[in-house]
Design an enzyme around this catalytic site. Structure first.
Site, mmCIF file in Angstrom:
data_model
loop_
_atom_site.group_PDB
_atom_site.id
_atom_site.type_symbol
_atom_site.label_atom_id
_atom_site.label_comp_id
_atom_site.label_asym_id
_atom_site.label_seq_id
_atom_site.Cartn_x
_atom_site.Cartn_y
_atom_site.Cartn_z
ATOM 1 N N ASP A 128 0.799 -1.241 0.000
ATOM 2 C CA ASP A 128 0.000 0.000 0.000
ATOM 3 C C ASP A 128 0.833 1.293 0.000
ATOM 4 O O ASP A 128 0.315 2.355 -0.326
ATOM 5 C CB ASP A 128 -0.931 0.030 1.222
ATOM 6 C CG ASP A 128 -1.910 -1.132 1.229
ATOM 7 O OD1 ASP A 128 -2.162 -1.699 0.157
ATOM 8 O OD2 ASP A 128 -2.400 -1.467 2.322
ATOM 9 N N GLY A 171 -4.878 -0.950 -2.131
ATOM 10 C CA GLY A 171 -4.251 0.183 -1.444
ATOM 11 C C GLY A 171 -4.927 0.528 -0.132
ATOM 12 O O GLY A 171 -4.517 1.464 0.550
ATOM 13 N N GLU A 188 -6.995 7.792 -18.145
ATOM 14 C CA GLU A 188 -7.685 9.064 -18.401
ATOM 15 C C GLU A 188 -7.994 9.763 -17.079
ATOM 16 O O GLU A 188 -8.065 10.987 -17.008
ATOM 17 C CB GLU A 188 -8.991 8.810 -19.178
ATOM 18 C CG GLU A 188 -8.821 8.743 -20.686
ATOM 19 C CD GLU A 188 -7.867 7.671 -21.186
ATOM 20 O OE1 GLU A 188 -7.829 6.579 -20.608
ATOM 21 O OE2 GLU A 188 -7.125 7.922 -22.159
ATOM 22 N N GLU A 223 -9.212 1.158 -4.332
ATOM 23 C CA GLU A 223 -10.300 0.432 -3.650
ATOM 24 C C GLU A 223 -10.945 1.233 -2.511
ATOM 25 O O GLU A 223 -12.093 1.011 -2.175
ATOM 26 C CB GLU A 223 -9.800 -0.909 -3.106
ATOM 27 C CG GLU A 223 -8.753 -0.775 -2.015
ATOM 28 C CD GLU A 223 -8.359 -2.110 -1.384
ATOM 29 O OE1 GLU A 223 -9.085 -3.096 -1.538
ATOM 30 O OE2 GLU A 223 -7.306 -2.147 -0.725
ATOM 31 N N GLN A 256 -2.143 -8.420 -7.221
ATOM 32 C CA GLN A 256 -1.158 -7.370 -6.914
ATOM 33 C C GLN A 256 -0.259 -7.737 -5.722
ATOM 34 O O GLN A 256 0.753 -7.105 -5.482
ATOM 35 C CB GLN A 256 -1.877 -6.042 -6.591
ATOM 36 C CG GLN A 256 -2.615 -5.475 -7.762
ATOM 37 C CD GLN A 256 -3.747 -4.544 -7.323
ATOM 38 O OE1 GLN A 256 -3.581 -3.336 -7.283
ATOM 39 N NE2 GLN A 256 -4.890 -5.115 -6.972
HETATM 40 O O1 F6P Z 1 -2.596 -4.010 3.073
HETATM 41 C C1 F6P Z 1 -2.442 -4.766 1.933
HETATM 42 C C2 F6P Z 1 -3.764 -5.107 1.313
HETATM 43 O O2 F6P Z 1 -3.560 -5.896 0.161
HETATM 44 C C3 F6P Z 1 -4.678 -3.917 0.987
HETATM 45 O O3 F6P Z 1 -4.304 -3.273 -0.193
HETATM 46 C C4 F6P Z 1 -6.037 -4.571 0.945
HETATM 47 O O4 F6P Z 1 -7.034 -3.646 1.273
HETATM 48 C C5 F6P Z 1 -5.926 -5.637 2.013
HETATM 49 O O5 F6P Z 1 -4.539 -5.870 2.223
HETATM 50 C C6 F6P Z 1 -6.610 -6.933 1.669
HETATM 51 O O6 F6P Z 1 -6.522 -7.754 2.769
HETATM 52 P P1 F6P Z 1 -6.831 -9.312 2.743
HETATM 53 O O7 F6P Z 1 -5.699 -10.013 2.071
HETATM 54 O O8 F6P Z 1 -6.937 -9.678 4.184
HETATM 55 O O9 F6P Z 1 -8.108 -9.489 1.980
#
Ligand code: F6P
Length: 324
Positions: A128, A171, A188, A223, A256
């Site tokens: 993040d 993020g 964009e 997100e 990601q």
């Molecule tokens: O903090 C890293 C992250 O991938 C965030 O970007 C995302 O909101 C969260 O963890 C997702 O968490 P989990 O793997 O517990 O669903």
């Protein structure tokens, strides 16, 4: 200090293994015993620890994920859980720790350090890039490149079909991945939680694109954006644009978080792992190692957790200028 522990906690991030490797090899170099603690605070409570040697971290610098595994422990948030963790550390003779993780990891380490006095130095590991006290966190660069690869692919198909794509990136409450992948992918528009993007601006951007005969449009949505997920944003704007507009949504999600770390992340992770270890051996405690302007710095956990890491409004402005 003769024996330390190392663990990864919270969401995994590419480069965590390179960081573990740096801690272990650094400890061996300094003649310190190092114990791996599996599954973060959960493993600490359960006493799931093992002695690591130089060969324990062979061939992992290039691997995504974390060989120590990771978890988010609810039990560690309770005084009883932390007492169990302390008893386990004492039973294994662990005198200090390197914690690799993000905000939640350092909040836990700070409370634990205040309660039991065990020194911990953190290394920022999260895709993040939301931690104050370092320009970049371990895993961010790889995540941006993974998102970018997806954006480039989507651009190919979007442009073949004259489509609009809303692409959601991770993020949590931070828009760093969105801004950087958006700029690199020629988006964009980029929507981030830090700055309000009225839906009217999204509609206007799309209309302007059509008026200039753009064959595709890509809106990157972080997100945590206040307008909702990419699916929700797409739904909301549907009725406000041309009825022939062909809209699709892609959520990149956990893709990601995986994959082989980039060269940048491996180097950053190595510097921060060794920096955290040497800080710990040098008497640092309750701080996070970070790199600011290419210099190693230590920032108190309290500040990393509390202080915001603002996103560059210049970069957001640039997205708009360059997408015209
Ligand atoms: O903090 C890293 C992250 O991938 C965030 O970007 C995302 O909101 C969260 O963890 C997702 O968490 P989990 O793997 O517990 O669903």
């Amino acid at each position: 200090m003769k024996r330390i522990g190392v663990f990864t906690s919270g969401g995994d991030a590419p480069g965590m293994n390179a960081c573990i490797r740096a801690v272990v090899r650094g400890a061996v170099y300094h003649g310190i015993e190092v114990f791996g603690i599996r599954r973060g605070y959960s493993g600490m409570i359960a006493g799931d620890v093992y002695k690591m040697e130089s060969h324990s971290v062979s061939n992992i610098v290039q691997r995504g994920g974390t060989i120590l595994k990771s978890a988010r422990s609810k039990e560690f948030m309770t005084p009883e859980g932390r007492k169990k963790a302390y008893d386990q550390l004492m039973a294994h003779g662990i005198e200090g720790m390197v914690a690799i993780g993000g905000n939640g990891t350092f909040t836990g380490a700070m409370i634990f350090g205040n309660e039991y006095g065990i020194p911990t130095v953190g290394a920022p590991g999260t895709i993040d890039n939301d931690l104050y006290g370092t320009d970049y966190t371990i895993g961010f660069d790889t995540a941006v490149n993974t998102a970018l690869d997806a954006i480039d692919r989507i651009r190919d198909t979007a442009s073949s079909h004259d489509r609009i794509f809303f692409i959601e990136v991770m993020g949590r409450d931070s828009g760093y991945i969105a801004v950087q992948s958006g700029i690199a992918g020629g988006a964009e528009l980029v929507m981030v939680p830090e700055v309000l993007t009225p839906l009217s601006e999204v509609v206007e951007t799309l209309k302007q694109g059509w008026s200039r005969s753009k064959s595709s449009s890509i809106i990157v949505v972080a997100e945590g954006d206040e307008a909702g997920s990419a699916v929700e944003v797409a739904e909301k704007i549907k009725s406000q644009v041309d009825e022939n507009a062909d809209i699709r949504v892609t959520t990149l999600g956990h893709t990601q978080r995986g994959g082989s770390p980039s060269a940048y992340d491996r180097i950053l992770a190595s510097r921060l792992g060794l920096g955290a270890l040497e800080g710990l051996l040098g008497g640092q405690k309750n701080v996070m190692a970070g790199i600011i302007n290419n210099e190693l710095v230590y920032t108190p956990f309290e500040d990393t957790i509390r202080l915001p890491k603002p996103i560059s409004e210049d970069l957001l402005r640039m997205v708009k200028i360059l997408s015209v």
